[in-house]
Design an enzyme around this catalytic site. Sequence first.
Site, PDB file in Angstrom:
ATOM      1  CB  SER A 116      11.639  -4.150 -32.667  1.00 61.19           C
ATOM      2  OG  SER A 116      10.433  -4.491 -33.299  1.00 61.19           O
ATOM      3  CE  LYS A 117      16.214  -8.727 -33.805  1.00 58.34           C
ATOM      4  NZ  LYS A 117      16.452  -9.218 -32.452  1.00 58.34           N
ATOM      5  NE  ARG A 118       7.598  -9.952 -32.283  1.00 56.63           N
ATOM      6  CZ  ARG A 118       7.269 -10.263 -31.050  1.00 56.63           C
ATOM      7  NH1 ARG A 118       6.593  -9.400 -30.322  1.00 56.63           N
ATOM      8  NH2 ARG A 118       7.600 -11.425 -30.539  1.00 56.63           N
ATOM      9  NE  ARG A 119       7.006  -1.110 -32.831  1.00 56.23           N
ATOM     10  CZ  ARG A 119       7.493  -0.950 -31.611  1.00 56.23           C
ATOM     11  NH1 ARG A 119       8.748  -0.617 -31.441  1.00 56.23           N
ATOM     12  NH2 ARG A 119       6.726  -1.108 -30.556  1.00 56.23           N
ATOM     13  N   GLY A 120      10.040  -4.130 -38.731  1.00 55.81           N
ATOM     14  CA  GLY A 120      10.689  -4.018 -40.031  1.00 55.81           C
ATOM     15  C   GLY A 120      12.108  -3.488 -39.999  1.00 55.81           C
TER      16      GLY A 120
END
Length: 471
Positions: free
Chosen positions: A240-244
């Site tokens: 996910s984008k939030r997890r880089g």
Amino acid sequence: MGIIRTRFAPSPTGDLHLGNARTALYNWLYAKQHGGQFILRIEDTDQERSTKQYSDDIITALQWLGLQYDNEPEYQSTRFERYQERIEELYKTGDAYRCYCTRERLERLRIEQLAQKQVIRYDGRCRNKDPLVASDLPFVVRLRTPLEGETHFDDSVLGHICIQNNQLDDLVIARSDGMPTYHFSVVVDDIDTGITHIIRGNDHVNNTPRQLHIFKALKATPPQYSHLPMVLNEDGQRLSKRRGALGILAYRNAGYLPTALCNYLLRLGWAHGDKEYFTAEEMLSCFNLEHLHKSPAQFDTQKLLWFNQHYLKNLSLEHLLAPLKTQLKQLSIDTKQGPPLAEVATLLQQRGKTLKEIASASAYFYKNDIVYNLRAKEKYITKQSLALMQNVLSQLESLERWHVDDIKQVFHRIIEDQKLRFPQLAQPLRIALTGDTASPAIDMTVYLIGKKRVLQRLRHFLQQYPGSSQI
RNA sequence: GUCCCCAUAGUUUAAUUGGUUAAAAUUCUGGACUCUCAAUCCGGCGCUCUCGGUUCAAAUCCGGGUGGGGAUACCA
């Protein structure tokens, strides 16, 4: 059986990550190996989160990967009228109804159901209202789904999947602003574009029965489903984008080759015996839905790097040079002065895992500001080695022909005269010229850096040790 | 909470579909080659989540655990 048609349907609410790219690859492979069509559909019904920039980047990324889609990309935001038309039909057949329930009421309902350990679902309060009697109040459109029975389908990856209809509820197919929701627009588009095979992420398994209900209401035959296991990041979490999670274009910028990335992604969740390398042709002939894995696959940079190095090694010079120049530019290495880039590139081709590594490794051929590795200097730079280099300097100065063979001869003459082993000359010289202990063969390195710069650097290096230069 | 799905070395995948001592690649590691690095070659470490059942025989079939993922949105 008509033409095979698959689609890749990303939402432009973020960068394309590895999982998305793999889905695109599989869809492309499946369509193309059957002589079918691969369609790109941008699912931008979420007007708040979708952006033009993301759509454009998705297209650029697909092109870079070499996954050419047929026809023009289709944007769902331009098909509003078509969705409206189909909703009107559903009003008439009684398969859709307006729901005036407020979000607050639905939220209360949810909490209540959770507290009572029940299935969380819409209670159908508006289900029996006459769809043609409109009110001024805001409403959403819901699909009237069966309350009993079961819905099942055969997935080519997971096998037979069956869900009780009482687990499902009357899903919203159009928002209060009139925009259709994902479930509805996907189905309408899949019907209109004649999609025969849907290959998509595992997160859609539970959505499938809902969409099957929509297919039924719209009197269409559903396609064949294949649900791919998720791709996990290196910590074992969902990408996910939030997890880089990096976008595909970030891999391009980091110096990866599209062939390597595709080969790596192909093997992430799919196998053809123990075969690792696949050319584009081999991918097309070998790929199948049967050998898709069921469990999630964890991304591994090391293996991707290994693939990248493999493809880098086998790249023709012209295919190497173009992307390498882009990398060099990013590192502000100017190759106009100095040795021909083709020769440097060939020399370094086997010595890097990415284009970026090769680019940065070529720095000392073009830049004079050498950064010296202190530990290397401590180890190899001694009074003896400085004297030796003084010797090397004067011999190279007087060298008439600047050819690799001549340079090599100079070195061998020196070590024979002084009864040294080759590394005793090569290592300090390497440090003086490149700053570190690793480079291609020293004679080749010296040759390519060029006489003028070699002499310059050697003098400059020796000047750092004024005491020793007298020896 | 409820439902759906998954489980082989650290990682990605094999295992003739129930049949030898569970294999390959990658990572790590030892060595050969070599002026260093890389490449190449040879070797090593390391795996069937757990308990039970069926069977002459289970990684493979069945059931219960455990662990992980997903869905349950007016996101997709």
